[in-house]
Design an enzyme around this catalytic site. Structure first.
Site, mmCIF file in Angstrom:
data_model
loop_
_atom_site.group_PDB
_atom_site.id
_atom_site.type_symbol
_atom_site.label_atom_id
_atom_site.label_comp_id
_atom_site.label_asym_id
_atom_site.label_seq_id
_atom_site.Cartn_x
_atom_site.Cartn_y
_atom_site.Cartn_z
ATOM 1 N N ASN A 92 0.840 -1.200 0.000
ATOM 2 C CA ASN A 92 0.000 0.000 0.000
ATOM 3 C C ASN A 92 0.874 1.248 0.000
ATOM 4 O O ASN A 92 1.874 1.323 0.715
ATOM 5 C CB ASN A 92 -0.905 0.014 1.233
ATOM 6 N N ASP A 125 -6.442 22.030 5.997
ATOM 7 C CA ASP A 125 -6.642 21.024 4.956
ATOM 8 C C ASP A 125 -6.986 21.691 3.622
ATOM 9 O O ASP A 125 -6.850 22.907 3.468
ATOM 10 C CB ASP A 125 -7.697 20.008 5.376
ATOM 11 N N GLU A 130 -0.938 0.750 -5.239
ATOM 12 C CA GLU A 130 -0.740 2.032 -5.914
ATOM 13 C C GLU A 130 0.590 2.079 -6.653
ATOM 14 O O GLU A 130 0.728 2.826 -7.621
ATOM 15 C CB GLU A 130 -0.822 3.172 -4.890
#
Length: 419
Positions: A131, A244, A194
């Site tokens: 991952n 964010d 990924e």
């Protein structure tokens, strides 16, 4: 490789004078929001930000255009390719014990909980599954940081380790080419690596797979500038506040502590920083979501020409979709499918194929001339939305869709004049 990339862009801004990692880096990255900025001296280190702050720059690097970029990402997600294992990597030339306080890790905004890794990707392996994912990390001291784990794949791997009384062994990489960064931001099923998506992008764009080296059983891309051997522990601590993607502060949470044990880097490395709420943040977080919307809409409308998450919507909350209608009602079906493809989406505008979705003026023109609120507006109340939207409450939001497509029975009345 990162130096070659950054110095190869004509629009790169070079800052020669010393710059503080305490808020000062942010001022330059905000001043040159869509241009790469290379800092030559941040506590003796070279730092770069805003590298991938424009869609066109990313597309050009990957040897395609805006439409081709969407198709490239969609292909790679559906067709992962094996990566190649190498025996060497330039970052292995320099190995040392890391001191996080001495690295050029910035404090971006005044109310930040601390100095933050923002461009770092974490690589973990469980059984045969590798991952790769982005995780912000707030520096606690010389060797520890608090890592934000959203309940997805890395969280599941960490939880499994903790439940068995073990720390999770990881590799943390900083400074990678954009095909690795985009792949690391995709949301795919558990078990799909990924790294293989990145390899598929690389095969299409450059004709070669991603190369990795084995580091204690964990594959690490050879093009990384910095690599850290680390362990995510069962210890929890406060993480945040942190700005964010919406440019607003996220809340403080209890999050795991990661311990950094070894650091590797290339000769004369460049440390990549990702400005929270900046255009590069938009691109790397938003672009991998466009293929998800594309695939979802394509299941209900056969001819989908493009999907764009807009910069004005932080490339997270607002989208534009271009279709060719075959039946009345296709526009509204496309709206509902877009919301299903990216659940954080709050507003979507559906337009015809003659509207350039990358031009905000053309999109607004379509709304102005082809949309009537009493018949073409879709509003969904109390839907699950993005936790990053400060206007939502308890994760719930209202969503709205605008069908700005021409009625099939009166298409000629809505045609744009042309010579």
């Amino acid at each position: 490789m990162l130096r070659e990339i950054v110095e190869g862009f004509e629009e790169t801004v070079v800052v020669e004078k010393p710059v503080s990692k305490e808020l000062e880096i942010t001022k330059y990255l905000l001043k040159y929001r869509d241009r790469p900025v290379l800092f030559k001296d941040v506590d003796g280190w070279e730092v770069v930000g805003n590298i991938w702050s424009k869609r066109e720059r990313i597309a050009r690097f990957l040897r395609t255009d805006n439409k081709g970029l969407l198709e490239l990402l969609a292909y790679a997600i559906e067709n992962p390719k094996d990566y190649r294992t190498s025996k060497s990597a330039n970052f292995l030339k320099n190995r040392e014990i890391p001191n996080l306080k001495e690295l050029p890790i910035p404090k971006f905004y005044p109310r930040d909980g601390g100095r933050y890794f923002t461009s770092a990707m974490v690589i973990a392996k469980k059984d045969d599954f590798v991952n790769v994912s982005f995780h912000r990390m707030m520096v606690l001291d010389e060797e520890r940081a608090a890592i934000r784990l959203v309940p997805r794949h890395l969280y599941s791997m960490w939880k499994d380790s903790v439940d068995h009384g073990e720390d999770l062994d990881v590799r943390i990489v900083v400074g990678n080419p954009v095909h690795l960064l985009l792949a690391g931001a995709t949301s795919v099923a558990y078990g799909v690596s990924e790294l293989k998506i990145a390899s598929s992008i690389s095969m299409k764009a450059f004709g070669k797979p991603v190369e990795v080296v084995d580091m204690g059983g964990i594959p690490v891309p050879v093009d990384s500038e910095f690599v850290f051997e680390a362990k995510i522990t069962d210890e929890l601590t406060d993480e945040g506040p942190f700005v964010d993607i919406t440019g607003t502060y996220d809340i403080v949470r209890k999050q795991p502590v990661v311990v950094f044990e070894k650091m590797y880097h290339v000769d004369n490395p460049i440390f990549h920083v990702l400005l929270p709420g900046g255009y590069e943040h938009y691109m790397l977080m938003g672009l991998p979501k466009e293929p998800q919307i594309y695939a979802s809409v394509k299941r209900v409308v056969p001819k989908v020409h493009g999907v764009r998450l807009t910069e004005g919507g932080c490339m997270w909350l607002h989208a534009v979709v271009s279709i060719t209608k075959q039946h009345e009602g296709d526009g509204k079906n496309a709206i509902l499918a877009a919301f299903a493809g990216h659940p954080s989406l709050k507003r979507v505008i559906v337009v015809d194929e003659d509207v350039n979705i990358y031009d905000d003026r053309e999109v607004e023109w379509a709304v102005a001339t082809r949309f009537q609120p009493d018949r073409d507006l879709v509003v969904i109340t109390n839907a699950r939305g993005s936790s990053l939207d400060p206007s939502g409450k308890d994760g719930l939001t209202a969503k709205w869709g605008i069908d700005a497509t021409k009625p099939l029975s009166r298409k000629e009345e809505f045609e744009k004049v042309n010579i």
